[in-house]
Design a protein around this motif. Structure first.
Motif: not given
Length: 160
Positions: A108-119
Motif C-alpha cells: 500500500v502506498d504511503e497515503g493509502f490510496r493504492t494497494a496490491a492485494i491477493g489471496d
C-alpha cells in the motif's frame, strides 16, 4: 563373472529408477506457488478501512469493495451484497473467520490510496485504488509488487 554381476546390478538399478513414478508437475496459474509472499508491514487497519475500486486484476475480481473495521482485529469485507468477516492475523494478512480464505495486502502506498492485494491460494489478485483515476506511478509500483510476489502480471487486466 564379476562383469556379469556388475552389469546385472547396473541394469537392476536403472530398472528401479524407471519404476519410480514421475515427480508431480508444478502447475503455475496466476501465481507461482514457489515464491514466498506476505503482508506489508506498512498495513494499518484504520487507514486501510474504507471504499476501494478495483482498477486492475488477475482472476475473478469485483469492481469495488469496502473494508470496515468491526472490532479490534476484525474486518468486514463487503463486495456487493456479500459481507465476509476476517481476522487480522498479521500485518496485511486477513484470515476469513469460519473459512479458509486468506487475503494478503502485499503493498500500500504511503497515503493509502493504492494497494496490491491477493489471496494466498493464488486464485486472484487486484490493484485497488480509492477512486477510478489512479496515478500511473502507483499502478506501476503495485504491478511491480505483484510481479515480485510471483503473480503473472502478463495476465493483469484493467477493470472499468
Amino acid at each position: 563373472m564379476h562383469r556379469r554381476i556388475a552389469a546385472f546390478a547396473i541394469a537392476a538399478a536403472l530398472a528401479g529408477c524407471a519404476a519410480e513414478p514421475p515427480a508431480p508437475e508444478l502447475v503455475i496459474g496466476l501465481r507461482n506457488p514457489t515464491v514466498a509472499f506476505g503482508g506489508t508491514s506498512r498495513f494499518s487497519a484504520e487507514r486501510f478501512a474504507g471504499a476501494w475500486e478495483t482498477v486492475a486484476c488477475l482472476g475473478s475480481c469485483v469492481k469495488s469493495e469496502r473494508y470496515v473495521q468491526a472490532t479490534e482485529g476484525v474486518y468486514l469485507r463487503r463486495t456487493g451484497d456479500v459481507e465476509t468477516p476476517f481476522l487480522i492475523s498479521a500485518p496485511g494478512v486477513l484470515r476469513e473467520m469460519g473459512g479458509d480464505d486468506r487475503l494478503v495486502v502485499m503493498w500500500v502506498d504511503e497515503g493509502f490510496r493504492t494497494a496490491a492485494i491477493g489471496d494466498a491460494d493464488g486464485r486472484w489478485a487486484a490493484i485497488l485504488n480509492r477512486n477510478r483515476k489512479p496515478a500511473r506511478d502507483r499502478i506501476k509500483a503495485a504491478t511491480e509488487i505483484l510481479d515480485f510476489n510471483g503473480w503473472d502480471v502478463s495476465k493483469l487486466r484493467v477493470v472499468k
